[in-house]
Design a protein around this motif. Structure first.
Motif, PDB file in Angstrom:
ATOM      1  N   ASP A  74       0.829  -1.204   0.000  1.00 18.98           N
ATOM      2  CA  ASP A  74       0.000   0.000   0.000  1.00 18.98           C
ATOM      3  C   ASP A  74       0.862   1.252   0.000  1.00 18.98           C
ATOM      4  O   ASP A  74       0.602   2.207  -0.747  1.00 18.98           O
ATOM      5  CB  ASP A  74      -0.918   0.020   1.229  1.00 18.98           C
ATOM      6  CG  ASP A  74      -1.991  -1.052   1.188  1.00 18.98           C
ATOM      7  OD1 ASP A  74      -2.449  -1.379   0.086  1.00 18.98           O
ATOM      8  OD2 ASP A  74      -2.349  -1.560   2.271  1.00 18.98           O
ATOM      9  N   HIS A  77       2.556   1.923  -3.330  1.00 18.37           N
ATOM     10  CA  HIS A  77       1.669   2.177  -4.457  1.00 18.37           C
ATOM     11  C   HIS A  77       0.624   3.244  -4.150  1.00 18.37           C
ATOM     12  O   HIS A  77      -0.429   3.295  -4.783  1.00 18.37           O
ATOM     13  CB  HIS A  77       0.980   0.876  -4.888  1.00 18.37           C
ATOM     14  CG  HIS A  77       1.924  -0.142  -5.444  1.00 18.37           C
ATOM     15  ND1 HIS A  77       2.661  -0.966  -4.630  1.00 18.37           N
ATOM     16  CD2 HIS A  77       2.260  -0.445  -6.727  1.00 18.37           C
ATOM     17  CE1 HIS A  77       3.407  -1.757  -5.384  1.00 18.37           C
ATOM     18  NE2 HIS A  77       3.188  -1.467  -6.647  1.00 18.37           N
ATOM     19  N   THR A  78       0.897   4.085  -3.184  1.00 20.34           N
ATOM     20  CA  THR A  78      -0.033   5.153  -2.807  1.00 20.34           C
ATOM     21  C   THR A  78       0.714   6.474  -2.688  1.00 20.34           C
ATOM     22  O   THR A  78       1.729   6.568  -1.993  1.00 20.34           O
ATOM     23  CB  THR A  78      -0.723   4.850  -1.463  1.00 20.34           C
ATOM     24  OG1 THR A  78      -1.393   3.600  -1.546  1.00 20.34           O
ATOM     25  CG2 THR A  78      -1.734   5.934  -1.122  1.00 20.34           C
ATOM     26  N   THR A 130      -9.495   5.444  -1.544  1.00 19.40           N
ATOM     27  CA  THR A 130      -8.918   5.116  -2.850  1.00 19.40           C
ATOM     28  C   THR A 130      -9.961   5.128  -3.950  1.00 19.40           C
ATOM     29  O   THR A 130      -9.703   5.581  -5.069  1.00 19.40           O
ATOM     30  CB  THR A 130      -8.239   3.736  -2.778  1.00 19.40           C
ATOM     31  OG1 THR A 130      -7.321   3.727  -1.681  1.00 19.40           O
ATOM     32  CG2 THR A 130      -7.500   3.437  -4.062  1.00 19.40           C
ATOM     33  N   ALA A 134      -8.867   9.023  -5.585  1.00 24.93           N
ATOM     34  CA  ALA A 134      -7.589   8.713  -6.211  1.00 24.93           C
ATOM     35  C   ALA A 134      -7.822   8.096  -7.585  1.00 24.93           C
ATOM     36  O   ALA A 134      -8.837   7.424  -7.815  1.00 24.93           O
ATOM     37  CB  ALA A 134      -6.783   7.747  -5.347  1.00 24.93           C
ATOM     38  N   LYS A 136      -5.587   5.823 -10.610  1.00 27.61           N
ATOM     39  CA  LYS A 136      -4.390   5.027 -10.771  1.00 27.61           C
ATOM     40  C   LYS A 136      -3.561   5.579 -11.926  1.00 27.61           C
ATOM     41  O   LYS A 136      -4.029   5.661 -13.062  1.00 27.61           O
ATOM     42  CB  LYS A 136      -4.754   3.560 -11.017  1.00 27.61           C
ATOM     43  CG  LYS A 136      -3.638   2.594 -10.655  1.00 27.61           C
ATOM     44  CD  LYS A 136      -4.137   1.163 -10.596  1.00 27.61           C
ATOM     45  CE  LYS A 136      -3.030   0.248 -10.072  1.00 27.61           C
ATOM     46  NZ  LYS A 136      -3.498  -1.171  -9.989  1.00 27.61           N
ATOM     47  N   ASP A 139       1.087   2.185 -11.736  1.00 29.30           N
ATOM     48  CA  ASP A 139       0.673   1.263 -10.677  1.00 29.30           C
ATOM     49  C   ASP A 139       0.543   1.959  -9.331  1.00 29.30           C
ATOM     50  O   ASP A 139       0.569   1.320  -8.281  1.00 29.30           O
ATOM     51  CB  ASP A 139       1.646   0.085 -10.575  1.00 29.30           C
ATOM     52  CG  ASP A 139       3.062   0.524 -10.212  1.00 29.30           C
ATOM     53  OD1 ASP A 139       3.318   1.750 -10.179  1.00 29.30           O
ATOM     54  OD2 ASP A 139       3.902  -0.349  -9.950  1.00 29.30           O
ATOM     55  N   VAL A 140       0.383   3.304  -9.364  1.00 27.62           N
ATOM     56  CA  VAL A 140       0.296   4.099  -8.136  1.00 27.62           C
ATOM     57  C   VAL A 140      -1.061   4.797  -8.059  1.00 27.62           C
ATOM     58  O   VAL A 140      -1.512   5.406  -9.028  1.00 27.62           O
ATOM     59  CB  VAL A 140       1.431   5.146  -8.071  1.00 27.62           C
ATOM     60  CG1 VAL A 140       1.248   6.066  -6.861  1.00 27.62           C
ATOM     61  CG2 VAL A 140       2.792   4.463  -8.010  1.00 27.62           C
ATOM     62  N   PHE A 141      -1.718   4.683  -6.910  1.00 30.99           N
ATOM     63  CA  PHE A 141      -2.942   5.436  -6.655  1.00 30.99           C
ATOM     64  C   PHE A 141      -2.548   6.849  -6.213  1.00 30.99           C
ATOM     65  O   PHE A 141      -1.946   7.029  -5.148  1.00 30.99           O
ATOM     66  CB  PHE A 141      -3.788   4.765  -5.579  1.00 30.99           C
ATOM     67  CG  PHE A 141      -4.484   3.525  -6.043  1.00 30.99           C
ATOM     68  CD1 PHE A 141      -5.642   3.616  -6.795  1.00 30.99           C
ATOM     69  CD2 PHE A 141      -3.966   2.267  -5.753  1.00 30.99           C
ATOM     70  CE1 PHE A 141      -6.299   2.479  -7.237  1.00 30.99           C
ATOM     71  CE2 PHE A 141      -4.611   1.122  -6.185  1.00 30.99           C
ATOM     72  CZ  PHE A 141      -5.777   1.231  -6.937  1.00 30.99           C
ATOM     73  N   ARG A 142      -2.887   7.831  -7.039  1.00 30.44           N
ATOM     74  CA  ARG A 142      -2.523   9.220  -6.755  1.00 30.44           C
ATOM     75  C   ARG A 142      -3.756   9.986  -6.280  1.00 30.44           C
ATOM     76  O   ARG A 142      -4.744  10.125  -7.001  1.00 30.44           O
ATOM     77  CB  ARG A 142      -1.926   9.872  -8.004  1.00 30.44           C
ATOM     78  CG  ARG A 142      -1.411  11.280  -7.781  1.00 30.44           C
ATOM     79  CD  ARG A 142      -0.493  11.690  -8.901  1.00 30.44           C
ATOM     80  NE  ARG A 142       0.707  10.842  -8.942  1.00 30.44           N
ATOM     81  CZ  ARG A 142       1.491  10.726 -10.010  1.00 30.44           C
ATOM     82  NH1 ARG A 142       1.197  11.382 -11.120  1.00 30.44           N
ATOM     83  NH2 ARG A 142       2.553   9.955  -9.966  1.00 30.44           N
ATOM     84  N   THR A 392      -5.793  13.729 -12.513  1.00 30.53           N
ATOM     85  CA  THR A 392      -5.257  13.860 -11.157  1.00 30.53           C
ATOM     86  C   THR A 392      -4.794  15.275 -10.822  1.00 30.53           C
ATOM     87  O   THR A 392      -4.446  15.553  -9.683  1.00 30.53           O
ATOM     88  CB  THR A 392      -4.083  12.890 -10.934  1.00 30.53           C
ATOM     89  OG1 THR A 392      -2.968  13.294 -11.726  1.00 30.53           O
ATOM     90  CG2 THR A 392      -4.479  11.471 -11.287  1.00 30.53           C
TER      91      THR A 392
END
Length: 495
Positions: A74, A77-78, A130, A134, A136, A139-142, A392
């Motif tokens: 987490d 990737h966050t 999320t 957020a 994606k 592979d990162v939740f922004r 984003t």
């Protein structure tokens, strides 16, 4: 309910009220929570929220302690970014058009993160937002828009959690008990509450009273009186019980009215939603992905800038714009370029939706003027400028020479099948209320505290005007609820 009375009576049982009650609860202190609703309808508007709390934080190092079970995956990737106190305060000023009370706003901002930690100590649990806050990227939740954390389980989860904690702490809740009038002695000091139950009326003595029973959003007569024409016809997103009782009895006791009495939080709400909130659907009737599409009325005309800002800073005022349209109706239109960005609320079974292979066919299915919509979409598509599309950030991908403009996230509506969602105005809470200080003491017309009276939650006036930053309502309830409880405890010690 105890003929000998209580140290503190809390009127209401939403997030703000429960924070106040738990701040009072302790050895030797008797506190009672009054819930007008039945146990099956408990929790006020808090139950119907998404559960998001807007607080200031410097980065993941401050978010992680709130959610200790976050895994290494987490964390890797966050990207929660940061949301400083200065940014929060600036947002409060900007979205309220500089009408927020600076002292109250600063208190909300600076006490927001400490309140999150305090609620955690009381037993609240949190999760990352999320799914709603957020996107994606790779592979990162922004995360975007300064809102990252919700009470676990959203509004229903946080409400149920507060009642469970209250039970563990021995805080009684009197259901089906409506507060009707504040009791005062000859000096004006509040000495209790007169209530009404199925058995009749009775008086409950108390050394202090905290009012946290919401605004007047569920009262059509008061909406028409204070918000203006047509507001009696708005749908109510939440509880049917917030009819202004707490505000009215405080005003009768000498409290000072304060804030934006003609303003409220109102959003795009499914056209076929019921008059009041549905506890099974919760906030699923809301439709908040409009920045990625177009909004039109029955004539097929656009009437707002869908991309003016992140939805957190526009959704609470666009309900009013919808209310002003013919038949209080609008439509959100999308194509296949953005469907993966739409929030989960667009996929509930109760949604009012149409799908078509052409814009004209979509107009026919939704009851929009066909020629008007075709003109609008053609003009919009021609005005869209080239640029990099990025949901984003405020990407600046805009229209040119179009009124109203679309300032960000402007993609041509050109990839069928097209989808349309019918919405109306759903009112969440009202902005006008009682004047309080940073101790949550209710002030009289001369700005003097009314002894023994405190307030928190929706009925605190002065924080929001015309608009508000998403998640600031729950956070305000927590900050001022805690302050009200702690101030009441200090008052008990002195008196």
């Amino acid at each position: 309910m105890g003929s000998n009375g209580y140290d503190v009576v809390v009127v209401g049982a939403g997030n703000a009220a429960m924070c106040a009650a738990l701040a009072v609860a302790g050895p030797g202190r008797r506190v009672l929570v009054l819930e007008k609703a039945s146990e099956a309808e408990r929790g006020g508007n808090s139950y119907f929220t998404g559960g998001g709390y807007r607080f200031a934080y410097d980065g993941m190092e401050q978010v992680r302690p709130l959610i200790p079970d976050l895994s290494d995956w987490d964390l890797e990737h966050t990207d929660v970014g940061s949301y400083t106190e200065d940014q929060y305060y600036d947002d409060m000023l900007r979205v309220t058009e500089y009408q927020t009370d600076p002292e109250l706003a600063n208190f909300l901002v600076t006490r927001s993160y400490p309140a999150m930690r305090w609620m955690q100590e009381q037993g609240m649990t949190y999760a990352l937002m999320t799914g709603r806050q957020a996107f994606k990227v790779g592979d990162v939740f922004r995360f975007w828009g300064g809102l990252t954390v919700e009470g676990s389980g959203g509004g229903a989860g946080l409400s149920d959690r507060w009642f469970a904690v209250a039970k563990q702490r021995g805080v009684p809740v009197a259901y089906g008990t409506r507060a009707r009038r504040l009791l005062q002695d000859r000096r004006g000091t509040v000495t209790g509450v007169e209530v009404e139950t199925a058995e009749g009326r009775e008086q409950i003595p108390a050394r202090a009273v905290i009012i946290a029973s919401g605004g007047f959003e569920a009262n059509p007569a008061l909406r028409a009186q204070w918000l203006g024409p047509r507001w009696d016809q708005a749908r109510v997103r939440g509880t049917r019980h917030n009819v202004g009782d707490g505000i009215l009895m405080a005003l009768e006791a000498g409290a000072q009215p304060y804030g934006n009495w003609s303003g409220c939080h109102a959003v795009a709400w499914d056209l076929n939603a019921p008059i009041f909130g549905d506890r099974k659907v919760g906030d699923g009737f809301q439709k908040h992905s409009y920045p990625f599409g177009l909004i039109v009325n029955l004539r097929g005309e656009r009437f707002v800038d869908e991309g003016a800002d992140f939805r957190n800073y526009t959704y609470a005022k666009y309900g009013r714009a919808i209310l002003e349209q013919p038949e209080r109706t609008a439509f959100q239109l999308f194509d296949q370029q953005v469907m993966e960005l739409l929030r989960a609320e667009y996929r509930i079974p109760q949604v009012t939706r149409a799908v078509a292979s052409t814009v004209g066919e979509l107009a026919d299915k939704l009851g929009i003027d066909r020629a008007g919509l075709e003109r609008t979409v053609a003009a919009y598509n021609a005005a869209v400028q080239e640029g990099e599309y990025n949901p984003t950030v405020k990407d600046g991908k805009a229209t040119a020479g179009l009124e109203p403009p679309k300032t960000n996230w402007a993609l041509r509506l050109e990839a069928p099948p097209f989808e349309g969602y019918a919405v109306t105005c759903g009112i969440t809470f009202t902005f006008g209320g009682l004047k309080v200080n940073t101790r949550a003491e209710v002030l009289d017309m001369e700005d003097r505290p009314i002894r023994g009276l405190y307030a928190a939650g929706e009925l605190v006036g002065g924080l929001f005007s015309s608009n508000y930053p998403g998640g600031a309502g729950l956070m305000s309830g927590s900050v001022f609820g805690r302050a009200a409880g702690e101030s009441a405890v200090e008052y008990l010690a002195k008196s």
